[in-house]
Design an enzyme around this catalytic site. Structure first.
Site, PDB file in Angstrom:
ATOM      1  N   CYS A   2     -18.008 -23.831  31.185  1.00 45.37           N
ATOM      2  CA  CYS A   2     -17.299 -22.612  32.243  1.00 45.37           C
ATOM      3  C   CYS A   2     -17.097 -21.455  31.208  1.00 45.37           C
ATOM      4  O   CYS A   2     -16.871 -21.531  30.294  1.00 45.37           O
ATOM      5  CB  CYS A   2     -15.920 -23.463  32.572  1.00 45.37           C
ATOM      6  SG  CYS A   2     -15.979 -24.965  33.306  1.00 45.37           S
ATOM      7  N   ARG A  27     -23.929 -18.848  29.698  1.00 46.33           N
ATOM      8  CA  ARG A  27     -23.166 -20.141  29.184  1.00 46.33           C
ATOM      9  C   ARG A  27     -23.849 -21.295  29.883  1.00 46.33           C
ATOM     10  O   ARG A  27     -23.543 -22.385  29.591  1.00 46.33           O
ATOM     11  CB  ARG A  27     -21.864 -19.786  29.473  1.00 46.33           C
ATOM     12  CG  ARG A  27     -21.330 -18.726  28.321  1.00 46.33           C
ATOM     13  CD  ARG A  27     -19.826 -18.529  28.566  1.00 46.33           C
ATOM     14  NE  ARG A  27     -18.930 -19.649  28.230  1.00 46.33           N
ATOM     15  CZ  ARG A  27     -18.177 -19.650  27.050  1.00 46.33           C
ATOM     16  NH1 ARG A  27     -18.500 -19.051  26.184  1.00 46.33           N
ATOM     17  NH2 ARG A  27     -17.451 -20.826  26.805  1.00 46.33           N
ATOM     18  N   TRP A  75     -18.962 -25.234  35.111  1.00 47.49           N
ATOM     19  CA  TRP A  75     -20.067 -26.043  34.851  1.00 47.49           C
ATOM     20  C   TRP A  75     -19.715 -27.508  35.202  1.00 47.49           C
ATOM     21  O   TRP A  75     -18.492 -27.919  34.342  1.00 47.49           O
ATOM     22  CB  TRP A  75     -20.363 -25.757  33.532  1.00 47.49           C
ATOM     23  CG  TRP A  75     -21.675 -26.427  32.899  1.00 47.49           C
ATOM     24  CD1 TRP A  75     -23.040 -26.290  33.166  1.00 47.49           C
ATOM     25  CD2 TRP A  75     -21.860 -27.826  31.930  1.00 47.49           C
ATOM     26  NE1 TRP A  75     -23.825 -27.130  32.534  1.00 47.49           N
ATOM     27  CE2 TRP A  75     -22.992 -28.073  31.824  1.00 47.49           C
ATOM     28  CE3 TRP A  75     -20.998 -28.467  31.228  1.00 47.49           C
ATOM     29  CZ2 TRP A  75     -23.344 -29.141  31.233  1.00 47.49           C
ATOM     30  CZ3 TRP A  75     -21.397 -29.648  30.681  1.00 47.49           C
ATOM     31  CH2 TRP A  75     -22.449 -30.010  30.553  1.00 47.49           C
ATOM     32  N   ASN A 100     -11.209 -23.730  31.263  1.00 48.59           N
ATOM     33  CA  ASN A 100     -12.504 -24.445  30.588  1.00 48.59           C
ATOM     34  C   ASN A 100     -12.172 -25.420  29.570  1.00 48.59           C
ATOM     35  O   ASN A 100     -11.266 -25.187  28.988  1.00 48.59           O
ATOM     36  CB  ASN A 100     -13.293 -23.252  29.848  1.00 48.59           C
ATOM     37  CG  ASN A 100     -14.287 -23.533  28.687  1.00 48.59           C
ATOM     38  OD1 ASN A 100     -14.830 -24.713  29.129  1.00 48.59           O
ATOM     39  ND2 ASN A 100     -14.858 -22.823  28.009  1.00 48.59           N
ATOM     40  N   GLY A 101     -12.688 -26.533  29.531  1.00 47.91           N
ATOM     41  CA  GLY A 101     -12.415 -27.766  28.985  1.00 47.91           C
ATOM     42  C   GLY A 101     -12.134 -29.046  29.855  1.00 47.91           C
ATOM     43  O   GLY A 101     -12.782 -29.013  30.948  1.00 47.91           O
ATOM     44  N   GLU A 483     -38.408 -29.884  17.835  1.00 43.29           N
ATOM     45  CA  GLU A 483     -37.482 -28.594  18.199  1.00 43.29           C
ATOM     46  C   GLU A 483     -38.817 -28.083  19.308  1.00 43.29           C
ATOM     47  O   GLU A 483     -38.390 -27.614  20.563  1.00 43.29           O
ATOM     48  CB  GLU A 483     -37.593 -27.586  17.258  1.00 43.29           C
ATOM     49  CG  GLU A 483     -37.254 -26.157  17.627  1.00 43.29           C
ATOM     50  CD  GLU A 483     -35.840 -26.257  18.500  1.00 43.29           C
ATOM     51  OE1 GLU A 483     -35.248 -26.968  18.437  1.00 43.29           O
ATOM     52  OE2 GLU A 483     -35.515 -25.010  19.162  1.00 43.29           O
ATOM     53  N   LYS A 487     -37.874 -27.530  23.232  1.00 44.81           N
ATOM     54  CA  LYS A 487     -38.044 -26.375  24.074  1.00 44.81           C
ATOM     55  C   LYS A 487     -38.883 -26.799  25.520  1.00 44.81           C
ATOM     56  O   LYS A 487     -38.426 -25.972  26.396  1.00 44.81           O
ATOM     57  CB  LYS A 487     -38.637 -25.263  23.244  1.00 44.81           C
ATOM     58  CG  LYS A 487     -38.131 -24.672  22.060  1.00 44.81           C
ATOM     59  CD  LYS A 487     -37.126 -23.795  22.466  1.00 44.81           C
ATOM     60  CE  LYS A 487     -35.626 -24.302  22.561  1.00 44.81           C
ATOM     61  NZ  LYS A 487     -34.997 -24.638  21.521  1.00 44.81           N
ATOM     62  N   GLU A 490     -36.357 -28.795  27.781  1.00 42.31           N
ATOM     63  CA  GLU A 490     -35.235 -28.076  28.508  1.00 42.31           C
ATOM     64  C   GLU A 490     -35.587 -26.952  29.350  1.00 42.31           C
ATOM     65  O   GLU A 490     -34.961 -26.749  30.327  1.00 42.31           O
ATOM     66  CB  GLU A 490     -34.111 -27.544  27.399  1.00 42.31           C
ATOM     67  CG  GLU A 490     -34.816 -26.421  26.472  1.00 42.31           C
ATOM     68  CD  GLU A 490     -33.603 -26.291  25.471  1.00 42.31           C
ATOM     69  OE1 GLU A 490     -33.894 -25.572  24.511  1.00 42.31           O
ATOM     70  OE2 GLU A 490     -32.324 -26.424  25.730  1.00 42.31           O
ATOM     71  N   HIS A 506     -47.685 -46.940  15.685  1.00 43.06           N
ATOM     72  CA  HIS A 506     -46.688 -48.195  15.613  1.00 43.06           C
ATOM     73  C   HIS A 506     -46.227 -48.069  17.142  1.00 43.06           C
ATOM     74  O   HIS A 506     -45.197 -48.509  17.442  1.00 43.06           O
ATOM     75  CB  HIS A 506     -45.669 -47.950  14.734  1.00 43.06           C
ATOM     76  CG  HIS A 506     -46.175 -47.793  13.331  1.00 43.06           C
ATOM     77  ND1 HIS A 506     -46.432 -48.916  12.800  1.00 43.06           N
ATOM     78  CD2 HIS A 506     -46.280 -46.910  12.475  1.00 43.06           C
ATOM     79  CE1 HIS A 506     -46.957 -48.843  11.483  1.00 43.06           C
ATOM     80  NE2 HIS A 506     -46.742 -47.492  11.348  1.00 43.06           N
ATOM     81  N   LYS A 606     -24.836 -22.912  27.656  1.00 42.58           N
ATOM     82  CA  LYS A 606     -25.178 -22.502  26.300  1.00 42.58           C
ATOM     83  C   LYS A 606     -24.256 -22.941  25.267  1.00 42.58           C
ATOM     84  O   LYS A 606     -24.991 -23.361  24.159  1.00 42.58           O
ATOM     85  CB  LYS A 606     -25.351 -20.961  26.354  1.00 42.58           C
ATOM     86  CG  LYS A 606     -25.621 -20.148  25.148  1.00 42.58           C
ATOM     87  CD  LYS A 606     -27.048 -20.199  24.817  1.00 42.58           C
ATOM     88  CE  LYS A 606     -27.357 -19.685  23.303  1.00 42.58           C
ATOM     89  NZ  LYS A 606     -28.509 -19.920  23.095  1.00 42.58           N
TER      90      LYS A 606
HETATM   91  C1  AGP Z   1     -31.332 -25.569  22.585  1.00 39.19           C
HETATM   92  O1  AGP Z   1     -32.161 -25.226  22.897  1.00 39.19           O
HETATM   93  C2  AGP Z   1     -29.879 -25.851  23.041  1.00 39.19           C
HETATM   94  N1  AGP Z   1     -29.263 -24.627  23.317  1.00 39.19           N
HETATM   95  C3  AGP Z   1     -28.888 -26.961  22.300  1.00 39.19           C
HETATM   96  O2  AGP Z   1     -29.427 -27.804  21.987  1.00 39.19           O
HETATM   97  C4  AGP Z   1     -27.997 -26.273  21.193  1.00 39.19           C
HETATM   98  O3  AGP Z   1     -28.811 -26.074  20.011  1.00 39.19           O
HETATM   99  C5  AGP Z   1     -26.867 -27.231  20.991  1.00 39.19           C
HETATM  100  O4  AGP Z   1     -26.007 -27.262  22.142  1.00 39.19           O
HETATM  101  C6  AGP Z   1     -25.950 -26.822  19.653  1.00 39.19           C
HETATM  102  O5  AGP Z   1     -25.316 -25.659  19.895  1.00 39.19           O
HETATM  103  P1  AGP Z   1     -24.821 -24.744  18.839  1.00 39.19           P
HETATM  104  O6  AGP Z   1     -25.780 -24.336  17.967  1.00 39.19           O
HETATM  105  O7  AGP Z   1     -24.075 -23.606  19.502  1.00 39.19           O
HETATM  106  O8  AGP Z   1     -23.816 -25.808  18.286  1.00 39.19           O
END
Ligand code: AGP
Length: 611
Positions: A2, A27, A75, A100-101, A483, A487, A490, A506, A606
Site C-alpha cells: 500500500c 510499490r 495491495w 498501510n500495514g 536470481e 527474474k 516474477e 538427483h 516492490k
Molecule cells: C525481487 O525482484 C523482488 N523485488 C523481491 O524478491 C525483493 O528482493 C524482496 O522483496 C526483498 O526486498 P528488499 O531488498 O527491499 O528487502
C-alpha cells in the site's frame, strides 16, 4: 504494497495527490482511492479498482477538489481487490482514513464494534481503525487525541493518515512498523509512504520514527511520541530531483535500471576504494575495530537480497575462512538460532523497510551478535537507522518491482565487506590489491555485457511459448542461477527453478525434454569442466541448452539444441555480478514478448512492509 499520500495546503490538492499516487505505483497495488474535504466542508471520496489512471479520470469527472485530503494505493491483504475494500475508509461522513500495514486483532475489534452498532462496508482489517477514531471523537476527544486513544487498541503494523470533517484545519498521522515521511513545504505540508511521492512539491522531509504521531496544519508540523509528548525530529534534505524517478527514453523502468548498472556500481564503489585498498571507515565509526573482532557471519534477507547473501557465503568462507550462514528473514525471525561467538549479523535489503528483515534485525539485537550491519539502498530506512554499521548501496531509486541494480550493487557492497573482514586476517588466495582491481573493472565490464542486448533479445524468442525453464550454475554462480530464475518467473510468469548443476542427476533430470529450456552460466573457473559434464547430461536427454559462457571457454559441442552466448572475460570474484546482467536482460525480453506488466507484475509489491 500500500502507498499513502496526503496533504494540507492553501491550493487545490487533487493533482498533487494523484501525481503522488503515480509515483507510488511501483510499490504494487490493485486499487486506488482519494478523499478531499470539499470547499463546502463535505468529505468527498472516489475509489477505483485497477490503475491510478482510472482514479484520475474519475476524480476529474466528478470534479473533486479541496486543500485537505488523503490518497491511497491498496495491495490486498484482508479482503479481495475491489472498490469497496479500497481506501480511504470512512466512518459515517465524518472521519476518513488511509492505512498501510496489517491490524492483527481486527476480528476482535470488529466484533466489539458491530455489537456497539457499527456497520461495515468492507472486508478489510483497516475499517475498524476509522470507526474506533470516530467513537473516540463521539466521547469528546479531538482528532489528535482520538487517534492516540485508538492506537492503544491496535496490534500489528500501521502507517496512518486521518482527516475529519469537524476539523478541516488539520491532518493527523501515525507510524508503527510501516514507513511514513512528512514533506515540508511553505504554508503546506504532506505525508507519504516514501519521499519519491512528494519530490515534485518538496525536497525537505521528516522521517517519522516508530511510535510517532504527527499533526500537520497549514502553519506547521508537530511530532509527538506515543504519549503525545512533543518530540524533535531532524529535517532531511533529499538529494533526489523529481525526474530521478522518471522513465526517460526507456520503455520500462526495469530496462532503465538494468542499463544504469555500470553507473550504479561506480557510485557504490566511489569513496570506498583508494588506489589499492578499501576504506573501511565507509562502514561507519569504529567499523575497523568491530569488523576485526568478527569470527563468524550470519546474513539475513528476503528474495533477491537473499540471493546476494547466498553469493556472499561462497566469498566469505572461501576467501576469509569465516563460517557464514544465510537465511531468509521470514524463517530466521521465528526460530531460535544458535549464535556463534563474535558473530556479525548482516541484513541486506534494497528498501530497508521489508517487514521480515526488520523483524529479524530486531530479534538479532536480543541474541548477542557482536554487531549488526545493514547493506541497504535507502539511507532513511528503518533498517539503516536501527543497525550499528551501515554500508549504503548507491543504486539510486529502483522503481521496477523486479530488483536489478539493487542486486548487483549489493554484491559489490558484499565484496567490500569481504575485503573489510579480510583486512585483519588476510584474504586467502587473493590480496586486497587484486580485490580492488577487480572491483574497479566492474563498470566497464558491465557496459560491455549490456551491449549484448540484441542477441539476448533474439534468444528470448525461444522462451515465449514455454511453460517452464531450468537455470543451472555451480559455486558462487549457483545463487546467480537462482536470481535468474526468480527474474524470469516474477515478470514473465513462466515457472522457473534453479539448481546447482551437480544436483541435476538427483531428480530434476527427469524433467528434461525439448519443452524445458535449460539456461546455464559458465564463467571460466575451476568448476567449468564439472559444469560442462552436467550440461552433457542435459543434452543427452534432448534438453535445449542456452549457455552464457566466458569468451575464452571452448564449448565445441555447440550445435543442435546447444546455444552459446559469449561474454567478455570476467575475473573470478566479480563473475557473479557480470553473469547476472544477461539473465536480467533475458527475463526482461521474454516478459516484453509475452506482453506482461514488466514494472508492476501481477500480485507483487516492490516493498513488502507487511509480514
Ligand atoms: C525481487 O525482484 C523482488 N523485488 C523481491 O524478491 C525483493 O528482493 C524482496 O522483496 C526483498 O526486498 P528488499 O531488498 O527491499 O528487502
Amino acid at each position: 504494497m500500500c502507498g499513502i499520500v496526503g496533504g494540507i495546503a492553501q491550493r487545490d490538492l487533487r493533482e498533487i495527490l494523484i501525481e503522488g499516487l503515480r509515483r507510488l505505483e511501483y510499490r504494487g497495488y490493485d486499487s486506488a482511492g482519494l478523499v478531499l474535504i470539499q470547499p463546502d466542508q463535505r468529505l468527498q471520496r472516489c475509489r477505483r479498482l485497477g490503475k491510478v489512471q482510472a482514479l484520475a479520470e474519475a476524480v476529474a469527472a466528478e470534479g473533486l477538489s479541496g486543500s485537505l485530503g488523503l490518497a491511497h494505493t491498496r495491495w490486498a491483504t484482508h479482503g479481495a481487490p475491489s472498490e469497496q475494500n479500497a481506501h480511504p475508509h470512512l466512518s459515517g461522513d465524518q472521519v476518513a482514513l488511509v492505512h498501510n500495514g496489517i491490524i492483527e486483532n481486527y476480528q476482535e475489534l470488529r466484533s466489539a464494534q458491530r455489537a456497539a452498532g457499527h456497520s461495515f462496508s468492507s472486508e478489510t482489517d483497516t475499517e475498524v481503525i476509522v470507526h474506533a477514531i470516530a467513537d473516540q471523537m463521539d466521547q469528546g476527544h479531538d482528532l489528535l487525541q482520538a487517534l492516540q486513544g485508538t492506537l492503544g487498541q491496535l496490534k500489528g503494523a500501521y502507517a496512518l493518515g486521518v482527516i475529519c470533517q469537524a476539523e478541516p484545519e488539520r491532518l493527523v498521522a501515525a507510524r508503527h512498523g510501516s514507513p511514513l515521511v512528512i514533506g515540508l513545504g511553505f504554508g503546506e505540508h504532506f505525508i507519504a509512504s516514501d519521499m519519491a511521492a512528494l519530490l515534485p512539491v518538496t525536497q525537505r522531509f521528516i522521517i517519522l520514527e516508530e511510535g510517532d504521531i504527527a499533526e500537520l496544519s497549514r502553519d506547521g508540523v508537530k511530532v509527538y511520541d506515543a504519549e503525545l509528548r512533543p518530540v524533535e525530529r531532524p529535517v532531511h534534505e533529499s538529494r533526489l530531483s523529481a525526474d530521478a524517478v522518471e522513465r526517460g527514453e526507456y520503455r520500462h523502468f526495469m530496462l532503465k535500471e538494468i542499463h544504469e548498472q555500470p553507473r550504479a556500481l561506480a557510485d557504490t564503489l566511489e569513496g570506498r576504494l583508494s588506489a589499492d585498498c578499501l576504506l573501511i571507515s565507509a562502514f561507519g565509526y569504529a567499523a575497523e575495530e568491530l569488523l576485526g573482532r568478527v569470527r563468524a557471519v550470519q546474513i539475513v534477507a528476503c528474495g533477491t537480497s537473499y540471493h546476494a547473501g547466498l553469493t556472499a557465503r561462497y566469498w566469505i568462507e572461501r576467501y576469509c575462512g569465516l563460517p557464514c550462514s544465510v537465511e531468509v528473514a521470514s524463517e530466521f525471525r521465528y526460530r531460535q538460532p544458535v549464535v556463534l561467538a563474535d558473530c556479525l549479523f548482516v541484513s541486506i535489503s534494497q528498501s530497508g523497510e521489508t517487514a521480515d528483515t526488520l523483524a529479524a534485525l530486531r530479534q538479532a539485537k536480543q541474541l548477542g551478535y557482536v554487531a549488526s550491519l545493514a547493506i541497504c539502498n535507502v539511507a532513511e530506512s528503518a533498517l539503516v537507522r536501527e543497525s550499528d554499521l551501515v554500508l549504503l548501496t548507491h543504486a539510486g531509486p529502483e522503481i521496477g518491482v523486479a530488483s536489478t541494480k539493487a542486486f548487483t550493487t549489493q554484491l559489490a557492497a558484499l565484496l567490500l565487506l569481504l575485503g573489510a573482514l579480510g583486512r585483519s586476517r588476510g584474504l586467502i588466495g587473493c590480496d586486497e590489491i587484486e580485490l580492488v582491481a577487480q572491483l574497479r573493472s566492474l563498470p566497464g565490464l558491465c557496459e560491455r555485457i549490456l551491449q549484448l542486448d540484441e542477441p539476448i533479445r533474439a534468444l528470448a524468442e525461444a522462451f515465449v511459448d514455454k511453460q517452464h525453464a531450468l537455470f543451472l550454475g555451480r559455486g558462487s554462480l549457483y545463487p546467480i542461477a537462482l536470481e535468474g530464475s526468480l527474474k524470469l518467473k516474477e515478470i514473465s510468469y513462466i515457472h522457473a527453478e534453479a539448481y546447482p548443476a551437480g544436483e541435476l542427476k538427483h531428480g530434476p533430470l527427469a524433467l528434461i525434454d525439448e519443452d524445458m529450456p535449460v539456461v546455464a552460466v559458465a564463467p571460466n573457473n575451476a568448476l567449468l569442466d564439472k559444469l560442462k559434464a552436467n550440461l552433457e547430461e542435459v543434452r543427452a536427454r534432448g534438453g535445449q541448452l542456452y549457455v552464457f559462457a566466458d569468451e575464452a571457454v571452448c564449448l565445441s559441442e555447440t550445435g543442435e539444441g546447444y546455444t552459446v552466448l559469449a561474454l567478455p572475460h570476467s575475473a573470478q570474484l566479480v563473475a557473479p555480478i557480470a553473469y547476472t546482467l544477461p539473465l536480467q536482460l533475458l527475463a526482461y525480453h521474454v516478459a516484453v514478448l509475452k506482453g506482461t506488466d514488466v514494472d508492476q507484475p501481477r500480485n507483487l509489491a516492490k516493498s513488502v512492509t507487511v509480514e
